[in-house]
Write a protein that holds these residues in place. Structure first.
Motif, PDB file in Angstrom:
ATOM      1  N   VAL A   1       0.765  -1.029  -0.151  1.00  0.00           N
ATOM      2  CA  VAL A   1      -0.091   0.017  -0.069  1.00  0.00           C
ATOM      3  C   VAL A   1       0.854   1.261  -0.058  1.00  0.00           C
ATOM      4  O   VAL A   1       2.029   1.313   0.387  1.00  0.00           O
ATOM      5  N   TYR A   2       0.334   2.228  -0.894  1.00  0.00           N
ATOM      6  CA  TYR A   2       1.226   3.606  -0.787  1.00  0.00           C
ATOM      7  C   TYR A   2       0.068   4.602  -0.441  1.00  0.00           C
ATOM      8  O   TYR A   2      -1.258   4.585  -0.875  1.00  0.00           O
ATOM      9  N   VAL A   3       0.421   5.595   0.390  1.00  0.00           N
ATOM     10  CA  VAL A   3      -0.341   6.673   0.768  1.00  0.00           C
ATOM     11  C   VAL A   3       0.613   7.966   0.068  1.00  0.00           C
ATOM     12  O   VAL A   3       1.614   8.087   0.438  1.00  0.00           O
ATOM     13  N   ILE A   4      -0.059   8.632  -0.979  1.00  0.00           N
ATOM     14  CA  ILE A   4       0.619   9.814  -1.738  1.00  0.00           C
ATOM     15  C   ILE A   4      -0.140  11.026  -1.600  1.00  0.00           C
ATOM     16  O   ILE A   4      -1.417  11.138  -1.651  1.00  0.00           O
ATOM     17  N   ASP A   5       0.603  12.054  -1.513  1.00  0.00           N
ATOM     18  CA  ASP A   5      -0.171  13.560  -1.356  1.00  0.00           C
ATOM     19  C   ASP A   5      -0.467  13.951  -2.769  1.00  0.00           C
ATOM     20  O   ASP A   5      -0.209  13.259  -3.786  1.00  0.00           O
TER      21      ASP A   5
ATOM     22  N   GLU B   1       0.746  16.107  -4.528  1.00  0.00           N
ATOM     23  CA  GLU B   1       1.786  16.201  -5.577  1.00  0.00           C
ATOM     24  C   GLU B   1       2.293  15.112  -6.071  1.00  0.00           C
ATOM     25  O   GLU B   1       3.498  15.420  -6.875  1.00  0.00           O
ATOM     26  N   GLY B   2       2.029  13.920  -5.557  1.00  0.00           N
ATOM     27  CA  GLY B   2       2.518  12.863  -5.960  1.00  0.00           C
ATOM     28  C   GLY B   2       3.737  12.237  -5.051  1.00  0.00           C
ATOM     29  O   GLY B   2       4.519  11.496  -5.588  1.00  0.00           O
ATOM     30  N   THR B   3       3.983  12.993  -3.894  1.00  0.00           N
ATOM     31  CA  THR B   3       5.211  12.398  -3.055  1.00  0.00           C
ATOM     32  C   THR B   3       4.547  11.319  -2.134  1.00  0.00           C
ATOM     33  O   THR B   3       3.476  11.451  -1.617  1.00  0.00           O
ATOM     34  N   VAL B   4       5.465  10.189  -1.986  1.00  0.00           N
ATOM     35  CA  VAL B   4       5.200   9.354  -1.158  1.00  0.00           C
ATOM     36  C   VAL B   4       5.017   9.611   0.397  1.00  0.00           C
ATOM     37  O   VAL B   4       6.183  10.016   0.821  1.00  0.00           O
ATOM     38  N   ILE B   5       3.991   9.489   0.996  1.00  0.00           N
ATOM     39  CA  ILE B   5       3.920  10.006   2.310  1.00  0.00           C
ATOM     40  C   ILE B   5       4.105   8.664   3.555  1.00  0.00           C
ATOM     41  O   ILE B   5       4.672   8.871   4.441  1.00  0.00           O
ATOM     42  N   PHE B   6       3.642   7.540   2.917  1.00  0.00           N
ATOM     43  CA  PHE B   6       3.838   6.297   3.683  1.00  0.00           C
ATOM     44  C   PHE B   6       3.646   5.342   2.671  1.00  0.00           C
ATOM     45  O   PHE B   6       2.899   5.421   1.719  1.00  0.00           O
ATOM     46  N   ARG B   7       4.269   3.991   2.987  1.00  0.00           N
ATOM     47  CA  ARG B   7       4.222   2.924   2.265  1.00  0.00           C
ATOM     48  C   ARG B   7       4.318   1.631   3.096  1.00  0.00           C
ATOM     49  O   ARG B   7       5.006   1.625   4.143  1.00  0.00           O
ATOM     50  N   GLY B   8       3.667   0.668   2.921  1.00  0.00           N
ATOM     51  CA  GLY B   8       3.758  -0.861   3.713  1.00  0.00           C
ATOM     52  C   GLY B   8       4.009  -1.690   2.628  1.00  0.00           C
ATOM     53  O   GLY B   8       3.220  -2.051   1.742  1.00  0.00           O
ATOM     54  N   ASN B   9       4.862  -2.864   3.239  1.00  0.00           N
ATOM     55  CA  ASN B   9       4.820  -3.946   2.192  1.00  0.00           C
ATOM     56  C   ASN B   9       3.677  -4.749   2.252  1.00  0.00           C
ATOM     57  O   ASN B   9       3.465  -5.518   1.435  1.00  0.00           O
ATOM     58  N   TRP B  10       2.994  -4.853   3.366  1.00  0.00           N
ATOM     59  CA  TRP B  10       1.517  -5.272   3.556  1.00  0.00           C
ATOM     60  C   TRP B  10       0.796  -4.093   4.016  1.00  0.00           C
ATOM     61  O   TRP B  10       0.877  -3.221   4.727  1.00  0.00           O
ATOM     62  N   ASN B  11      -0.612  -4.035   3.474  1.00  0.00           N
ATOM     63  CA  ASN B  11      -1.608  -3.085   3.818  1.00  0.00           C
ATOM     64  C   ASN B  11      -2.073  -3.403   5.172  1.00  0.00           C
ATOM     65  O   ASN B  11      -2.514  -4.412   5.325  1.00  0.00           O
ATOM     66  N   HIS B  12      -2.033  -1.988   5.938  1.00  0.00           N
ATOM     67  CA  HIS B  12      -2.754  -2.476   7.290  1.00  0.00           C
ATOM     68  C   HIS B  12      -3.790  -1.166   7.300  1.00  0.00           C
ATOM     69  O   HIS B  12      -3.146  -0.007   7.404  1.00  0.00           O
TER      70      HIS B  12
ATOM     71  N   ASP C   1      -5.516   0.224   9.460  1.00  0.00           N
ATOM     72  CA  ASP C   1      -5.346   1.164  10.607  1.00  0.00           C
ATOM     73  C   ASP C   1      -4.441   1.993  10.436  1.00  0.00           C
ATOM     74  O   ASP C   1      -4.239   3.200  10.922  1.00  0.00           O
ATOM     75  N   LYS C   2      -3.143   1.577   9.646  1.00  0.00           N
ATOM     76  CA  LYS C   2      -2.006   2.297   9.895  1.00  0.00           C
ATOM     77  C   LYS C   2      -2.486   3.531   8.704  1.00  0.00           C
ATOM     78  O   LYS C   2      -2.027   4.871   8.618  1.00  0.00           O
ATOM     79  N   VAL C   3      -2.958   3.266   7.637  1.00  0.00           N
ATOM     80  CA  VAL C   3      -3.510   3.934   6.714  1.00  0.00           C
ATOM     81  C   VAL C   3      -4.359   5.226   7.171  1.00  0.00           C
ATOM     82  O   VAL C   3      -4.439   6.348   7.044  1.00  0.00           O
ATOM     83  N   GLU C   4      -5.495   4.569   8.091  1.00  0.00           N
ATOM     84  CA  GLU C   4      -6.314   5.546   8.782  1.00  0.00           C
ATOM     85  C   GLU C   4      -5.646   6.475   9.637  1.00  0.00           C
ATOM     86  O   GLU C   4      -6.222   7.798   9.791  1.00  0.00           O
ATOM     87  N   GLU C   5      -4.523   6.112  10.353  1.00  0.00           N
ATOM     88  CA  GLU C   5      -3.821   7.003  11.297  1.00  0.00           C
ATOM     89  C   GLU C   5      -3.655   8.358  10.367  1.00  0.00           C
ATOM     90  O   GLU C   5      -3.581   9.376  11.123  1.00  0.00           O
ATOM     91  N   ILE C   6      -2.836   8.025   9.062  1.00  0.00           N
ATOM     92  CA  ILE C   6      -2.692   9.242   8.341  1.00  0.00           C
ATOM     93  C   ILE C   6      -3.619  10.196   7.876  1.00  0.00           C
ATOM     94  O   ILE C   6      -3.706  11.419   7.977  1.00  0.00           O
ATOM     95  N   LEU C   7      -4.849   9.362   7.706  1.00  0.00           N
ATOM     96  CA  LEU C   7      -5.769  10.020   6.948  1.00  0.00           C
ATOM     97  C   LEU C   7      -6.699  10.875   8.217  1.00  0.00           C
ATOM     98  O   LEU C   7      -7.310  12.084   7.891  1.00  0.00           O
ATOM     99  N   GLN C   8      -6.727  10.277   9.325  1.00  0.00           N
ATOM    100  CA  GLN C   8      -7.349  11.115  10.474  1.00  0.00           C
ATOM    101  C   GLN C   8      -6.406  11.988  10.735  1.00  0.00           C
ATOM    102  O   GLN C   8      -7.177  13.341  11.086  1.00  0.00           O
ATOM    103  N   SER C   9      -5.199  12.286  10.732  1.00  0.00           N
ATOM    104  CA  SER C   9      -4.446  13.241  11.214  1.00  0.00           C
ATOM    105  C   SER C   9      -4.428  14.283  10.411  1.00  0.00           C
ATOM    106  O   SER C   9      -4.191  15.653  10.493  1.00  0.00           O
ATOM    107  N   GLY C  10      -4.711  13.969   8.860  1.00  0.00           N
ATOM    108  CA  GLY C  10      -4.826  15.191   7.867  1.00  0.00           C
ATOM    109  C   GLY C  10      -3.414  15.684   7.470  1.00  0.00           C
ATOM    110  O   GLY C  10      -3.208  16.734   6.772  1.00  0.00           O
ATOM    111  N   ASP C  11      -2.334  15.004   7.994  1.00  0.00           N
ATOM    112  CA  ASP C  11      -0.989  15.492   7.912  1.00  0.00           C
ATOM    113  C   ASP C  11      -0.282  14.661   6.693  1.00  0.00           C
ATOM    114  O   ASP C  11       0.176  13.835   6.550  1.00  0.00           O
TER     115      ASP C  11
END
Length: 243
Positions: free
Chosen positions: A143-147, A149-160, A162-172
């Protein structure tokens, strides 16, 4: 890593757990070219301007199928974020559902996600040689979370989710997350059976033979990830990484 991308039988030897190639947090995601379910060309740059969550999977990957429902929920809860599923190779092919012989067969398998598993996110299809999948790192359910502008904010070799939601909740979307190695969330026995049955008896047999090595590899990867977490903290993007 493997020499044959569309392997006819699963083996843990097709995956190198010692490294996670592909764009790292803080780097720009390549402008990967794929297609939609109808064969229309799509580029990841088409989605610039809004945050993006990109996940890989296949109809024979129990770990991916297990996460469809929570990821669909995230897509509903965060409508300003674009959620995409990239269909890659079959994780556990067998005598019933084979490796992909041509792109039409691959699109047919990808369409099964909505029909049989309730996938509601937009589904994109990689080419037969897995060029996009290889650029992203090659894991079956990464899984990748990208802003915007196309910059990788987070990636995981396995999708979790809850980890994705932490970023989306923070809005950061101004800080990058340096931990990207995780052990998978193992699917329930029901999901494991239902998904592997699509491949057939050989899919069950091949996974069973690989379990001891997979468990050892996942343990090592999780330990590596925890060391990452102890070493790194989220860092703000610089002008260079912002593209």
């Amino acid at each position: 890593m493997e020499t044959t991308y569309n392997y006819p039988r699963f083996s843990s030897e097709y995956y190198d757990f010692s490294e996670f190639p592909g764009p790292r947090p803080g780097e720009t995601l390549p402008d990967i070219a794929v297609t939609d379910l109808e064969g229309k060309p799509v580029r990841l740059s088409d989605f610039r301007g809004q945050p993006l969550v990109l996940e890989t999977g296949s109809v024979t990957c129990p770990i991916y199928v297990q996460e469809i429902r929570p990821m669909n929920r995230l897509a509903r809860d965060y409508p300003h974020v674009k959620f995409l599923t990239l269909y890659v190779r079959e994780a556990h092919p067998g005598e019933e559902l084979h490796e992909h012989k041509d792109i039409e067969d691959k699109r047919r398998c990808a369409a099964m996600l909505a029909a049989q598993d309730g996938e509601k996110r937009q589904i994109l299809v990689d080419d037969l040689d897995g060029n996009a999948h290889r650029q992203l790192g090659g894991f079956p359910n990464l899984v990748y979370v990208i802003d915007g502008e196309g910059t990788v904010i987070f990636r995981g070799n396995w999708n979790h989710p809850d980890k994705v939601e932490e970023i989306l909740q923070s809005g950061d979307f101004t800080s990058v997350r340096h931990r990207d190695l995780y052990g998978p969330d193992f699917p329930t026995p029901y999901t494991m059976y239902r998904v592997l049955a699509r491949g057939g008896r050989l899919a069950f047999w091949d996974l069973a033979k690989s379990i001891p090595r997979l468990l050892k590899n996942h343990k090592v990867v999780e330990q590596q990830g925890r060391r990452q977490e102890e070493t790194h903290r989220p860092q703000p993007k610089t002008e260079a990484t912002a593209g």
